[in-house]
Enzyme design. Sequence first.
Site, PDB file in Angstrom:
ATOM      1  N   ASP A 124      57.273  28.337  24.314  1.00 21.19           N
ATOM      2  CA  ASP A 124      57.669  28.477  25.717  1.00 21.19           C
ATOM      3  C   ASP A 124      57.898  27.102  26.349  1.00 21.19           C
ATOM      4  O   ASP A 124      57.225  26.130  25.989  1.00 21.19           O
ATOM      5  CB  ASP A 124      56.560  29.222  26.473  1.00 21.19           C
ATOM      6  CG  ASP A 124      57.042  29.738  27.827  1.00 21.19           C
ATOM      7  OD1 ASP A 124      58.272  29.743  28.079  1.00 21.19           O
ATOM      8  OD2 ASP A 124      56.188  30.132  28.639  1.00 21.19           O
ATOM      9  N   HIS A 128      66.968  24.939  24.705  1.00 20.95           N
ATOM     10  CA  HIS A 128      66.838  25.739  23.482  1.00 20.95           C
ATOM     11  C   HIS A 128      67.286  24.922  22.258  1.00 20.95           C
ATOM     12  O   HIS A 128      66.683  25.011  21.191  1.00 20.95           O
ATOM     13  CB  HIS A 128      67.649  27.030  23.600  1.00 20.95           C
ATOM     14  CG  HIS A 128      67.166  27.934  24.707  1.00 20.95           C
ATOM     15  ND1 HIS A 128      65.836  28.216  24.906  1.00 20.95           N
ATOM     16  CD2 HIS A 128      67.842  28.596  25.692  1.00 20.95           C
ATOM     17  CE1 HIS A 128      65.700  29.021  25.954  1.00 20.95           C
ATOM     18  NE2 HIS A 128      66.901  29.257  26.449  1.00 20.95           N
ATOM     19  N   LEU A 185      55.752  28.334   1.895  1.00 19.49           N
ATOM     20  CA  LEU A 185      55.468  28.799   3.265  1.00 19.49           C
ATOM     21  C   LEU A 185      56.353  30.004   3.547  1.00 19.49           C
ATOM     22  O   LEU A 185      57.522  30.022   3.154  1.00 19.49           O
ATOM     23  CB  LEU A 185      55.815  27.685   4.277  1.00 19.49           C
ATOM     24  CG  LEU A 185      55.748  28.060   5.764  1.00 19.49           C
ATOM     25  CD1 LEU A 185      54.290  28.160   6.235  1.00 19.49           C
ATOM     26  CD2 LEU A 185      56.480  27.032   6.640  1.00 19.49           C
TER      27      LEU A 185
HETATM   28  C1  FPP Z   1      61.086  30.175  25.837  1.00 20.81           C
HETATM   29  O1  FPP Z   1      61.390  29.133  26.713  1.00 20.81           O
HETATM   30  C2  FPP Z   1      61.869  30.063  24.609  1.00 20.81           C
HETATM   31  C3  FPP Z   1      62.737  31.020  24.152  1.00 20.81           C
HETATM   32  C4  FPP Z   1      62.994  32.278  24.851  1.00 20.81           C
HETATM   33  C5  FPP Z   1      63.534  30.824  22.938  1.00 20.81           C
HETATM   34  C6  FPP Z   1      62.931  30.086  21.787  1.00 20.81           C
HETATM   35  C7  FPP Z   1      64.038  29.637  20.943  1.00 20.81           C
HETATM   36  C8  FPP Z   1      64.131  28.454  20.332  1.00 20.81           C
HETATM   37  C9  FPP Z   1      63.053  27.454  20.318  1.00 20.81           C
HETATM   38  C10 FPP Z   1      65.419  28.132  19.662  1.00 20.81           C
HETATM   39  C11 FPP Z   1      65.391  27.875  18.212  1.00 20.81           C
HETATM   40  C12 FPP Z   1      64.732  28.911  17.399  1.00 20.81           C
HETATM   41  C13 FPP Z   1      64.932  29.063  16.087  1.00 20.81           C
HETATM   42  C14 FPP Z   1      64.057  29.982  15.340  1.00 20.81           C
HETATM   43  C15 FPP Z   1      65.978  28.326  15.357  1.00 20.81           C
HETATM   44  P1  FPP Z   1      61.910  29.521  28.166  1.00 20.81           P
HETATM   45  O2  FPP Z   1      63.392  29.540  28.117  1.00 20.81           O
HETATM   46  O3  FPP Z   1      61.282  30.786  28.623  1.00 20.81           O
HETATM   47  O4  FPP Z   1      61.402  28.295  28.984  1.00 20.81           O
HETATM   48  P2  FPP Z   1      60.907  28.274  30.511  1.00 20.81           P
HETATM   49  O5  FPP Z   1      59.656  29.113  30.574  1.00 20.81           O
HETATM   50  O6  FPP Z   1      60.643  26.836  30.748  1.00 20.81           O
HETATM   51  O7  FPP Z   1      62.026  28.810  31.350  1.00 20.81           O
END
Ligand code: FPP
Length: 249
Positions: A26, A43, A137
């Site tokens: 997050d 992201h 893994l």
């Molecule tokens: C939450 O941050 C994150 C996500 C919803 C997406 C996670 C995805 C990645 C890390 C991209 C790469 C993944 C792979 C497996 C290649 P948020 O957008 O909710 O952040 P915020 O709470 O600050 O708004």
Amino acid sequence: MASPSARPALAAVGSPVPAHVAIIMDGNGRWASARGLPRAAGHRAGRDAVRRTVEAARELGVDVLTLYAFSTENWRRPSDEVGALLALLHEAVLAEAEELHRSGIQLRVCGALDGLAPETRAELDRVVALTSGGAALILNIAFNYGSRAELARAARLLAADVAAGARTPESIDEAAVAARLYTAGLPDPDLLIRTGREQRLSNFLLWQCAYAELVFLDVLWPDFGRDHLVAAIATYQQRQRRFGAAPGG
Ligand code: FPP
């Protein structure tokens, strides 16, 4: 897979190393906003953190790493952000396939894959098959995943078996439910890490994390790296796991 006793006692992290680490990644959006960038840039930076974390988990002797990449609720985000996330996953799997294979990392995906574009689904299937022999893994990506939907699906599968006369309601026990989850065959997470300063589970592995140790970190996901993983494992090692037994029992 290494048994807990055979797990290497790494000087850097002590012992025991959790066999299964699950992470709620997050903070990508806030990381991007703090830099005046679009959320998609967060992201993309999050993808680099995924790479660092996978490498560190493998090195530290973790057996299974489950990452919450896209939840069933994430479809509610603006369509350009959803599109960017879906494209990022597709690109990442395409770009990392050979490296995963070379490093002995077995890719698995848990979630409702029928919600994905056919090209992404085909690419995932290809890389899952390519890496299926990897023993270093298991990298388990939770994609289009929601724990309640997963449990409802398990209930439907069991109900269908009962309706078909293949089993009785009385025969449905915890093992029968667990065998119908996307994570069937994997050990339950020992350690659940959430970055991004929030302290909630957000519909992630609710059944599987019944006895997981929870660690909430004050770091945004794109800034996460090996040191954070080591610190979370050190916190885990200070916990006394009792699985419902009395202290010291
Ligand atoms: C939450 O941050 C994150 C996500 C919803 C997406 C996670 C995805 C990645 C890390 C991209 C790469 C993944 C792979 C497996 C290649 P948020 O957008 O909710 O952040 P915020 O709470 O600050 O708004």
